[in-house]
Design a protein around this motif. Sequence first.
Motif, short mmCIF file in Angstrom:
data_model
loop_
_atom_site.label_atom_id
_atom_site.label_comp_id
_atom_site.label_asym_id
_atom_site.label_seq_id
_atom_site.Cartn_x
_atom_site.Cartn_y
_atom_site.Cartn_z
N LEU A 199 -12.65 1.42 -97.98
CA LEU A 199 -12.03 0.14 -98.27
C LEU A 199 -10.95 -0.13 -97.22
CD1 LEU A 199 -11.48 -2.28 -100.23
CD2 LEU A 199 -9.78 -0.81 -101.34
N VAL A 200 -10.99 -1.31 -96.63
CA VAL A 200 -10.02 -1.69 -95.61
C VAL A 200 -9.20 -2.86 -96.15
CG1 VAL A 200 -9.65 -2.41 -93.22
CG2 VAL A 200 -11.65 -1.01 -93.81
N LEU A 201 -7.88 -2.66 -96.19
CA LEU A 201 -6.97 -3.67 -96.69
C LEU A 201 -5.90 -3.97 -95.63
CD1 LEU A 201 -6.26 -2.00 -100.15
CD2 LEU A 201 -7.63 -4.07 -99.85
N GLU A 202 -5.27 -5.12 -95.78
CA GLU A 202 -4.07 -5.42 -95.01
C GLU A 202 -3.02 -4.33 -95.24
OE1 GLU A 202 -0.51 -8.81 -95.28
OE2 GLU A 202 -2.11 -8.68 -96.79
N TYR A 203 -2.35 -3.92 -94.18
CA TYR A 203 -1.28 -2.93 -94.31
C TYR A 203 0.06 -3.65 -94.43
CZ TYR A 203 2.05 0.74 -93.05
OH TYR A 203 3.11 1.61 -93.04
N LEU A 204 0.79 -3.33 -95.47
CA LEU A 204 2.14 -3.86 -95.65
C LEU A 204 3.11 -2.85 -95.02
CD1 LEU A 204 1.87 -4.92 -99.41
CD2 LEU A 204 1.50 -6.35 -97.39
N SER A 236 -8.63 8.76 -103.94
CA SER A 236 -9.03 8.38 -102.59
C SER A 236 -8.23 9.20 -101.59
CB SER A 236 -8.79 6.88 -102.34
OG SER A 236 -7.41 6.60 -102.27
N ILE A 237 -8.67 9.13 -100.34
CA ILE A 237 -7.89 9.66 -99.22
C ILE A 237 -7.29 8.44 -98.52
CG2 ILE A 237 -7.97 10.92 -97.04
CD1 ILE A 237 -10.46 12.37 -98.18
N PRO A 238 -5.99 8.22 -98.64
CA PRO A 238 -5.37 7.02 -98.04
C PRO A 238 -4.91 7.28 -96.62
CG PRO A 238 -3.78 8.13 -99.45
CD PRO A 238 -5.05 8.97 -99.50
N CYS A 239 -5.03 6.28 -95.78
CA CYS A 239 -4.57 6.41 -94.40
C CYS A 239 -4.22 5.03 -93.84
CB CYS A 239 -5.61 7.09 -93.52
SG CYS A 239 -7.23 6.31 -93.48
N ILE A 240 -3.47 5.04 -92.76
CA ILE A 240 -3.09 3.82 -92.05
C ILE A 240 -3.78 3.85 -90.69
CG2 ILE A 240 -1.18 2.49 -91.08
CD1 ILE A 240 0.62 4.00 -93.13
N VAL A 241 -4.42 2.77 -90.33
CA VAL A 241 -5.17 2.69 -89.08
C VAL A 241 -4.50 1.67 -88.16
CG1 VAL A 241 -7.39 2.16 -88.02
CG2 VAL A 241 -7.31 3.35 -90.22
N ASP A 242 -4.06 2.16 -86.99
CA ASP A 242 -3.44 1.32 -85.96
C ASP A 242 -2.28 0.48 -86.49
OD1 ASP A 242 -5.05 2.29 -83.99
OD2 ASP A 242 -6.37 0.54 -83.86
N ASP A 243 -1.60 0.97 -87.52
CA ASP A 243 -0.48 0.24 -88.13
C ASP A 243 -0.88 -1.18 -88.52
OD1 ASP A 243 1.40 2.33 -87.99
OD2 ASP A 243 1.87 1.84 -85.90
N GLU A 244 -2.17 -1.38 -88.75
CA GLU A 244 -2.68 -2.73 -89.04
C GLU A 244 -3.45 -2.78 -90.36
OE1 GLU A 244 -5.40 -6.13 -86.78
OE2 GLU A 244 -4.78 -4.31 -85.73
N TRP A 245 -4.13 -1.69 -90.69
CA TRP A 245 -4.94 -1.66 -91.91
C TRP A 245 -4.58 -0.45 -92.76
CZ3 TRP A 245 -8.18 -1.80 -87.26
CH2 TRP A 245 -8.46 -3.11 -86.85
N PHE A 246 -4.61 -0.68 -94.05
CA PHE A 246 -4.51 0.43 -95.01
C PHE A 246 -5.93 0.73 -95.46
CE2 PHE A 246 -4.00 2.05 -99.39
CZ PHE A 246 -3.21 3.15 -99.11
N VAL A 247 -6.36 1.96 -95.30
CA VAL A 247 -7.75 2.33 -95.57
C VAL A 247 -7.79 3.41 -96.64
CG1 VAL A 247 -9.84 3.36 -94.57
CG2 VAL A 247 -8.47 1.74 -93.23
N LYS A 248 -8.70 3.23 -97.58
CA LYS A 248 -8.96 4.24 -98.60
C LYS A 248 -10.37 4.79 -98.38
CE LYS A 248 -6.14 2.46 -102.41
NZ LYS A 248 -6.18 2.05 -103.83
N ARG A 263 -6.06 4.81 -84.05
CA ARG A 263 -5.12 5.86 -84.42
C ARG A 263 -5.02 5.89 -85.94
NH1 ARG A 263 0.21 5.89 -85.55
NH2 ARG A 263 0.41 3.70 -84.93
N VAL A 264 -5.29 7.05 -86.51
CA VAL A 264 -5.33 7.19 -87.96
C VAL A 264 -4.19 8.10 -88.41
CG1 VAL A 264 -6.69 7.89 -89.96
CG2 VAL A 264 -7.83 6.89 -87.95
N GLU A 265 -3.40 7.62 -89.35
CA GLU A 265 -2.34 8.42 -89.94
C GLU A 265 -2.69 8.66 -91.41
OE1 GLU A 265 2.39 8.05 -91.20
OE2 GLU A 265 1.46 6.52 -89.94
N PHE A 266 -3.02 9.89 -91.74
CA PHE A 266 -3.34 10.21 -93.13
C PHE A 266 -2.04 10.40 -93.90
CE2 PHE A 266 -7.19 11.42 -90.89
CZ PHE A 266 -8.16 10.83 -91.69
N LEU A 267 -1.98 9.82 -95.08
CA LEU A 267 -0.76 9.84 -95.88
C LEU A 267 -0.73 11.06 -96.78
CD1 LEU A 267 -0.53 6.07 -96.86
CD2 LEU A 267 0.44 7.23 -94.88
N ALA A 268 0.43 11.66 -96.89
CA ALA A 268 0.59 12.83 -97.76
C ALA A 268 0.89 12.37 -99.18
CB ALA A 268 1.72 13.71 -97.24
#
Length: 269
Positions: free
Chosen positions: A128-133, A44-56, A33-38
């Motif tokens: 880029l896949v990072l830990e989601y805070l 970059s295009i930032p998004c949150i994936v499965d409430d687990e990763w922050f992806v750029k 599940r991908v949530e693109f951030l406004a």
Amino acid sequence: MDIRQLARGTVPWDRLERVATILARRYDRDAVRVEFLAADNWLSIPCIVDDEWFVKIVTKQHTRVHALLTAGRNAGALSSGSGGFFTRFETPLAMVEHEYEATQRMREIGCNAPEPIEAFEANGLGVLVLEYLPAFESVDDLDATRVRALAPELFATLATMHDNGLAHGDLRAENLLVADGDLYFIDATKVLPDRQAAARAYDLACALAILEPRVGVRSAVAAASEQYAAEDLLDARDFLDFVRLRPDHRFDSTRLRSELEKWAALSEG
């Protein structure tokens, strides 16, 4: 069309879906599940994936925008009496690989930064896949009391980076996050290895510019002086006019310059 949208460009939905499919496959999931951030993000295009990763997701257009910003910043550095020290990225992959490596290096020396998971290329896009805070605030969102309490940690972390040969290069309130009471540094940019001294002075000037309007000039300089010598404060002074030109910094450069000079004189005396 908004000039910011034009500058950032757009990515066809099918390419973004392909990135989501690749992420699901890489992490052994049927789907994600991908949530693109406004977010008003130029790079970059930032998004949150499965409430687990922050992806750029970084496109070639983002690297072009970064190149333009880099040219402007280098021109500003020249106006401060220093040679340019920012450098550009040739490809989206190079851009995300740098952030992965910079974030990993910050963590290795004991600085708080989101855990970098991986950086890879997908159909010409850098990912880029990072830990989601999940619960964080930027320093911009904090009141003056909380910012004042964080000031020692800000300069201690910055000094740790500098003592270990690192420079952030893009220090602003939006790149300082607070989660569970800890201060996290994000979005370090690339600087030339042989211009680290100038980049560190610029970092210090940016940190002072963040704090001055929130906690006052004396408190900002006093916190910096706990970690930095008088000569470092004077080096930072030389970048204040350059920092003031940036739209993401609003501070009183005249008062800050005067306080730095006074503090340096007292320290040397």
